[in-house]
Design a protein around this motif. Structure first.
Motif, mmCIF file in Angstrom:
data_model
loop_
_atom_site.group_PDB
_atom_site.id
_atom_site.type_symbol
_atom_site.label_atom_id
_atom_site.label_comp_id
_atom_site.label_asym_id
_atom_site.label_seq_id
_atom_site.Cartn_x
_atom_site.Cartn_y
_atom_site.Cartn_z
ATOM 1 N N ILE A 27 2.743 -1.490 4.392
ATOM 2 C CA ILE A 27 2.208 -0.128 4.284
ATOM 3 C C ILE A 27 3.386 0.815 4.069
ATOM 4 N N ASP A 79 -5.425 2.579 4.286
ATOM 5 C CA ASP A 79 -4.764 1.548 5.113
ATOM 6 C C ASP A 79 -5.722 0.383 5.325
ATOM 7 N N LYS A 112 0.843 -1.201 0.000
ATOM 8 C CA LYS A 112 0.000 0.000 0.000
ATOM 9 C C LYS A 112 0.876 1.248 0.000
ATOM 10 N N THR A 164 4.979 4.417 3.520
ATOM 11 C CA THR A 164 4.588 5.787 3.822
ATOM 12 C C THR A 164 5.811 6.689 3.793
ATOM 13 N N LEU A 182 -1.353 4.781 10.913
ATOM 14 C CA LEU A 182 -2.284 3.738 10.441
ATOM 15 C C LEU A 182 -3.705 4.137 10.844
#
Ligand code: ADP
Ligand code: ASP
Ligand code: MG
Length: 416
Positions: free
Chosen positions: A171, A154, A7, A173, A211
């Motif tokens: 995830i 998320d 993601k 970021t 998150l």
């Protein structure tokens, strides 16, 4: 071979160069032999802009139309990343929420995912294709687009990882993991190699935006292994140091953490507003008269204090999300006849500061350290609330950074 959901958040896909870099990262993950599905956010700033348009036209806009507008940000990025991947010779296809479908309930603007049909995507992945899924959106029972609440990509990613029975949900970021507090306001924050689901859940619910709360809840329930990583910096192959020295932070079960701290982290939120209804006749049923209509209007109330004066009236102070403040005021004005309050005051210049840690269950003194630290800095506490593993206080917004830094130091969390 593993099956991985990757993601990428807003800053990771902020412009075409970033999107190209993400495409390269996805390609390398495929070359490592893994099956990959990608979930993307809108390019950074876009969702805020779209929300701003809706609010400018009408502060109490129709949530269905809000969803129709704000969901477009992710649709753009999913198409762009698919093109960028194809340019690198990777077979990729974009997917909107309705095409999968990612079924949600009907709570527009804060919908919850109910079911994801993963079969078709799995087939495509097995054939070497990369699905590029628009995060943050789903399909409601009214056959209209829904969105999952801010930060919801998320949750899209974790839900997809569960539906695809993925080995991991990565995830990506703009920070290289989960820290003891927001590293942007406390340079001495420390990266945690691991954090317990429960701690991350609590930190997210009180404002740690790294998150979305619901994503952690879902990961905990569906046993999804979540890893938070940076999409910036080295574009080298994933796991160049071998699988034993993973970068980033893994969210894990509490018993996988050997060295437990009493306080795992500190979070802050400037997303709340304080409401006080003053001089309410103090009789049984007043709390129900105040909070009943708010609940019916889907306004979530968080911290609450009630203080009774000598004159037989009581003041009720509580917090609501800033985005719900206009609705809360409207509801309480309409209910004034029933509640019979003297006046209503609101204050949006507040911040909620929370300390979180599973170690609090067995250690006393966490709250008193918090209160003493803030009082040493002459910071006034307006409202307090606690849970088993958390203490939260409401303070003036101008003290946010001072309070977080002072507490981070007081609990011994600063890096040496
Ligand atoms: P994305 O667009 O990738 O979803 P977000 O802005 O939603 O990124 O989340 C990442 C941000 O979360 C970081 O830039 C950081 O400022 C903030 N943050 C808040 N608390 C923490 C924390 N405890 N650890 C790491 N980042 C945090
Ligand atoms: N783009 C959405 C937001 O800004 C969802 C996300 O980024 O997770 O809230
Ligand atoms: Mg986010």
């Amino acid at each position: 071979m593993a099956r991985i959901v990757m993601k990428f958040g807003g800053t990771s896909v902020a412009d075409l160069d970033r999107i190209r870099s993400v495409a390269g990262r996805v390609k390398r993950q495929l070359e490592a032999g893994d099956q990959v599905a990608v979930v993307v956010s809108a390019m950074s700033g876009i969702t805020n802009q779209l929300v701003g348009y809706c609010e400018a036209l009408s502060p109490l806009h129709d949530a269905r139309e809000y969803d129709a507008v704000v969901a477009t940000g992710e649709q753009v990025t999913s198409g762009l990343l698919a093109i960028a991947l194809q340019t690198l010779g990777v077979d990729a296809r974009s997917w909107h929420g309705w095409q999968i479908p990612m079924a949600t309930d009907g709570a527009h603007a804060k919908a919850r995912i109910e079911a994801i049909e993963g079969g078709r995507l799995i087939e495509r992945m097995q054939g070497g294709q990369v699905p590029v899924v628009a995060g943050f959106q789903g399909l409601g029972p009214d056959h209209r687009i829904t969105t999952l609440g801010r930060g919801g990509s998320d949750t899209s990613a974790v839900a997809l990882a569960a539906a695809l029975r993925a080995d991991r949900c990565d995830i990506y970021t703009d920070v290289d993991g989960i820290y003891t507090t927001d590293p942007r306001i406390v340079p001495k924050a420390r990266r945690l190699a691991k954090i317990a689901y429960e701690e991350m859940l609590e930190l997210a619910s009180v404002g740690a935006k790294v998150l979305q709360t619901r994503s952690v809840e879902l990961a905990m329930k569906e046993r999804v292994r979540v890893q938070v990583l940076s999409s910036f910096g080295s574009d080298a192959a994933p796991y160049e140091n071998g699988r034993d020295s993973l970068p980033g932070t893994l969210v894990v079960d509490e018993d996988e953490i050997v060295e437990k701290e009493i306080v795992a982290g500190i979070a802050y939120s400037r997303d709340d507003a304080k409401v006080t209804v003053r001089r309410v006749p103090d009789r049984p049923g007043v709390a129900a008269a105040v909070f009943g209509p708010l609940a019916e209007a889907h306004v979530n109330v968080d911290m609450i204090v009630q203080s009774t004066g000598a004159d037989g009236t009581t003041d009720m102070t509580f917090t609501v999300g800033k985005t719900d403040l206009a609705r809360a005021i409207q509801v309480l004005q309409a209910a004034r006849g029933d509640i019979q309050y003297g006046e209503m005051l609101t204050d949006a210049d507040v911040a909620k500061i929370s300390v979180v840690g599973v170690g609090m269950r067995s250690h006393a003194g966490v709250a008193s350290t918090m209160f003493r630290t803030l009082s040493d800095r002459s910071i006034n506490i307006q409202v307090i609330s606690t849970s088993e593993i958390k203490v939260s206080v409401l303070i003036g917004v101008e003290y946010t950074e001072l309070a977080v830094r002072a507490l981070h130091n007081a609990y011994g969390l600063d890096v040496a």
